[in-house]
Design a protein around this motif. Structure first.
Motif, PDB file in Angstrom:
ATOM      1  N   GLU A   9      20.605 -19.744  53.883  1.00 11.69           N
ATOM      2  CA  GLU A   9      19.790 -18.840  54.697  1.00 11.69           C
ATOM      3  C   GLU A   9      18.772 -18.136  53.806  1.00 11.69           C
ATOM      4  O   GLU A   9      19.136 -17.520  52.803  1.00 11.69           O
ATOM      5  CB  GLU A   9      20.671 -17.803  55.394  1.00 11.69           C
ATOM      6  CG  GLU A   9      19.904 -16.757  56.190  1.00 11.69           C
ATOM      7  CD  GLU A   9      20.791 -15.645  56.705  1.00 11.69           C
ATOM      8  OE1 GLU A   9      20.257 -14.711  57.348  1.00 11.69           O
ATOM      9  OE2 GLU A   9      22.017 -15.688  56.446  1.00 11.69           O
ATOM     10  N   LEU A  10      17.499 -18.227  54.163  1.00 12.27           N
ATOM     11  CA  LEU A  10      16.464 -17.508  53.435  1.00 12.27           C
ATOM     12  C   LEU A  10      16.592 -16.017  53.713  1.00 12.27           C
ATOM     13  O   LEU A  10      16.656 -15.597  54.870  1.00 12.27           O
ATOM     14  CB  LEU A  10      15.081 -18.001  53.855  1.00 12.27           C
ATOM     15  CG  LEU A  10      13.883 -17.270  53.224  1.00 12.27           C
ATOM     16  CD1 LEU A  10      13.815 -17.547  51.729  1.00 12.27           C
ATOM     17  CD2 LEU A  10      12.589 -17.675  53.917  1.00 12.27           C
ATOM     18  N   VAL A  11      16.627 -15.217  52.644  1.00 17.89           N
ATOM     19  CA  VAL A  11      16.708 -13.764  52.773  1.00 17.89           C
ATOM     20  C   VAL A  11      15.451 -13.184  52.114  1.00 17.89           C
ATOM     21  O   VAL A  11      15.320 -13.184  50.888  1.00 17.89           O
ATOM     22  CB  VAL A  11      17.970 -13.201  52.097  1.00 17.89           C
ATOM     23  CG1 VAL A  11      18.036 -11.688  52.282  1.00 17.89           C
ATOM     24  CG2 VAL A  11      19.223 -13.866  52.670  1.00 17.89           C
ATOM     25  N   VAL A  12      14.527 -12.725  52.939  1.00 13.85           N
ATOM     26  CA  VAL A  12      13.248 -12.221  52.427  1.00 13.85           C
ATOM     27  C   VAL A  12      13.375 -10.726  52.128  1.00 13.85           C
ATOM     28  O   VAL A  12      13.732  -9.933  52.998  1.00 13.85           O
ATOM     29  CB  VAL A  12      12.121 -12.456  53.448  1.00 13.85           C
ATOM     30  CG1 VAL A  12      10.800 -11.900  52.915  1.00 13.85           C
ATOM     31  CG2 VAL A  12      11.976 -13.950  53.746  1.00 13.85           C
TER      32      VAL A  12
ATOM     33  N   LEU B  35      18.208  -5.031  42.993  1.00 16.67           N
ATOM     34  CA  LEU B  35      17.216  -5.141  41.931  1.00 16.67           C
ATOM     35  C   LEU B  35      15.941  -4.400  42.334  1.00 16.67           C
ATOM     36  O   LEU B  35      15.762  -4.027  43.489  1.00 16.67           O
ATOM     37  CB  LEU B  35      16.915  -6.618  41.658  1.00 16.67           C
ATOM     38  CG  LEU B  35      18.094  -7.459  41.153  1.00 16.67           C
ATOM     39  CD1 LEU B  35      17.714  -8.929  41.087  1.00 16.67           C
ATOM     40  CD2 LEU B  35      18.545  -6.961  39.783  1.00 16.67           C
ATOM     41  N   ALA B  36      15.065  -4.206  41.376  1.00 14.22           N
ATOM     42  CA  ALA B  36      13.806  -3.519  41.659  1.00 14.22           C
ATOM     43  C   ALA B  36      12.647  -4.414  41.220  1.00 14.22           C
ATOM     44  O   ALA B  36      12.422  -4.560  40.012  1.00 14.22           O
ATOM     45  CB  ALA B  36      13.763  -2.177  40.940  1.00 14.22           C
ATOM     46  N   PRO B  37      11.919  -5.006  42.161  1.00  8.37           N
ATOM     47  CA  PRO B  37      12.131  -4.941  43.616  1.00  8.37           C
ATOM     48  C   PRO B  37      13.320  -5.805  44.044  1.00  8.37           C
ATOM     49  O   PRO B  37      13.746  -6.685  43.292  1.00  8.37           O
ATOM     50  CB  PRO B  37      10.822  -5.508  44.173  1.00  8.37           C
ATOM     51  CG  PRO B  37      10.364  -6.470  43.117  1.00  8.37           C
ATOM     52  CD  PRO B  37      10.750  -5.842  41.799  1.00  8.37           C
ATOM     53  N   ALA B  38      13.821  -5.524  45.247  1.00  4.27           N
ATOM     54  CA  ALA B  38      14.917  -6.331  45.791  1.00  4.27           C
ATOM     55  C   ALA B  38      14.479  -7.785  45.867  1.00  4.27           C
ATOM     56  O   ALA B  38      13.337  -8.096  46.222  1.00  4.27           O
ATOM     57  CB  ALA B  38      15.308  -5.811  47.173  1.00  4.27           C
ATOM     58  N   LEU B  39      15.403  -8.683  45.519  1.00  4.08           N
ATOM     59  CA  LEU B  39      15.053 -10.085  45.301  1.00  4.08           C
ATOM     60  C   LEU B  39      15.084 -10.903  46.584  1.00  4.08           C
ATOM     61  O   LEU B  39      16.103 -10.955  47.284  1.00  4.08           O
ATOM     62  CB  LEU B  39      16.022 -10.706  44.286  1.00  4.08           C
ATOM     63  CG  LEU B  39      15.786 -12.161  43.904  1.00  4.08           C
ATOM     64  CD1 LEU B  39      14.461 -12.320  43.163  1.00  4.08           C
ATOM     65  CD2 LEU B  39      16.945 -12.676  43.054  1.00  4.08           C
TER      66      LEU B  39
ATOM     67  N   MET C 270      18.985 -16.127  36.633  1.00  4.53           N
ATOM     68  CA  MET C 270      17.732 -16.379  35.924  1.00  4.53           C
ATOM     69  C   MET C 270      16.614 -15.515  36.500  1.00  4.53           C
ATOM     70  O   MET C 270      15.720 -15.063  35.763  1.00  4.53           O
ATOM     71  CB  MET C 270      17.362 -17.861  35.996  1.00  4.53           C
ATOM     72  CG  MET C 270      18.314 -18.790  35.279  1.00  4.53           C
ATOM     73  SD  MET C 270      17.665 -20.477  35.084  1.00  4.53           S
ATOM     74  CE  MET C 270      16.650 -20.293  33.609  1.00  4.53           C
ATOM     75  N   ALA C 271      16.650 -15.266  37.811  1.00  3.35           N
ATOM     76  CA  ALA C 271      15.621 -14.433  38.434  1.00  3.35           C
ATOM     77  C   ALA C 271      15.629 -13.017  37.871  1.00  3.35           C
ATOM     78  O   ALA C 271      14.566 -12.400  37.700  1.00  3.35           O
ATOM     79  CB  ALA C 271      15.808 -14.408  39.947  1.00  3.35           C
ATOM     80  N   THR C 272      16.814 -12.487  37.578  1.00  2.00           N
ATOM     81  CA  THR C 272      16.871 -11.142  36.986  1.00  2.00           C
ATOM     82  C   THR C 272      16.186 -11.123  35.625  1.00  2.00           C
ATOM     83  O   THR C 272      15.523 -10.154  35.256  1.00  2.00           O
ATOM     84  CB  THR C 272      18.320 -10.645  36.860  1.00  2.00           C
ATOM     85  OG1 THR C 272      19.052 -11.495  35.971  1.00  2.00           O
ATOM     86  CG2 THR C 272      19.010 -10.608  38.212  1.00  2.00           C
TER      87      THR C 272
END
Length: 347
Positions: A335-338, A297-301, A264-266
């Protein structure tokens, strides 16, 4: 000196009888050794396997099915097989099944109880020896009960049953921390200073949506954030697009969007790009799952990583072990991936 099996016509494929004769065991023992379906000593098993290798004999799962037994096929039920979340789970299942000499039959469902029921019945008809059902259960107990009754009947008939996610059924299970994962995503945005946050989500009939929503609500309450607005749609890229359009049109002041999965984010990122809304300068976007494409993705998610392939491997190992004892429940972390899709809100 010629073996008895060598005296048969060479035009036909080797039979289980030939393996048993060459190994010096009964047909029943040969069958159990090849299928792993009974207790056979390591020495006899080795003799049978060596005989099968010498004869180039392979087990015919269809023949075993016709004979009334369960096959060395693992049934895997998923939603949206083209969704990277389920594709990565399937990859883990297939890896472990292959290591054990099993094949995998995938059944693609439609996030509806009737579709789930049809999938279970189809796999039971194929006499799969183990069954993994991956994905959300339903908020409606009646919908769960119908599917679960069929699953319980399958387990009672000797099949091995494992669930990935909450299914409200007493079987082995691998459980992602959906509440914790969503809470971490919301806490990340709140820590950056966001107070006007939108959530794009799959149908609220699913327990996964309920659990992830609970995590967001907990983070919002802890930080006294009141403006959390929701838009529900299909748990797909197109659903993400539709939900994002509704949020932006009805709440143009939002500074952040939480997507309840990366797919959904894409969709959200594509809508923001089409409207010329820069991410993250104007609107930040987070997902949940950390599918492989998220970093490209652009920007990386920015997202919260769940170990999908590991979940598939763990479920397959549970499915292929001998039955017995109380159900095993394995909880997996997050794990949060920023990455580049989140930043403080505009001043």
């Amino acid at each position: 000196m010629a073996h008895r099996w060598q005296e048969r016509e060479r035009s036909g494929a080797p039979r289980l009888t030939d393996v048993a004769v060459l190994a010096g065991v009964s047909i029943a023992t040969a069958s159990r050794a090849l299928s792993g379906g009974g207790v056979v000593s390591p020495g006899l098993t080795r003799r049978v396997l060596e005989a099968a290798d010498e004869l180039s004999y392979t087990v015919n799962p269809h023949a075993r099915s016709l004979a009334g037994g369960l096959t060395s096929v693992l049934g895997l039920m998923v939603y949206e097989i083209d969704d990277p979340y389920f594709a990565e789970i399937a990859g883990g299942v297939i890896q472990v099944a292959g290591e054990h000499g099993w094949s995998v039959q995938v059944s693609h469902q439609d996030r509806e109880a009737a579709s789930d029921l049809a999938g279970v019945r189809m796999l039971r008809g194929q006499r799969v020896g183990a069954l993994i059902i991956a994905g959300s259960g339903y908020r409606d107990p009646a919908k769960n009960a119908t599917v679960n009754a069929e699953l319980e009947a399958y387990a009672a008939s000797g099949g091995r049953l494992v669930a990935i996610g909450h299914r409200d059924i007493g079987c082995d299970a691998v459980l992602p921390d959906n509440v914790g994962a969503a809470r971490v995503a919301a806490e990340h945005l709140i820590a950056l200073g966001h107070r006007r946050i939108g959530v794009i989500s799959g149908p609220d009939t699913l327990t996964t949506v309920v659990d992830r929503g609970r995590g967001i609500d907990r983070a919002a309450r802890a930080a006294d954030v009141e403006e959390i607005v929701w838009a529900h749609a299909a748990f797909t890229r197109d659903g993400g697009r539709a939900a994002t359009v509704r949020l932006l049109d009805s709440h143009p002041g939002l500074t952040a969007i939480i997507a309840l999965n990366d797919t959904m984010a894409t969709g959200a990122l594509s809508v923001l790009r089409e409207r010329g809304i820069p991410v993250p300068q104007a609107v930040s976007v987070t997902g949940i799952d950390d599918v492989q494409v998220a970093q490209d993705l652009a920007p990386a998610l920015t997202t919260v990583r769940l170990p999908m392939a590991s979940m598939g491997r763990q479920a397959a190992r549970l499915a292929l072990r001998p039955a017995g004892g109380e159900p095993t429940v394995r909880e997996v972390g997050h794990e949060l991936v920023v990455r580049a899709s989140t930043a403080p809100p505009p001043a």
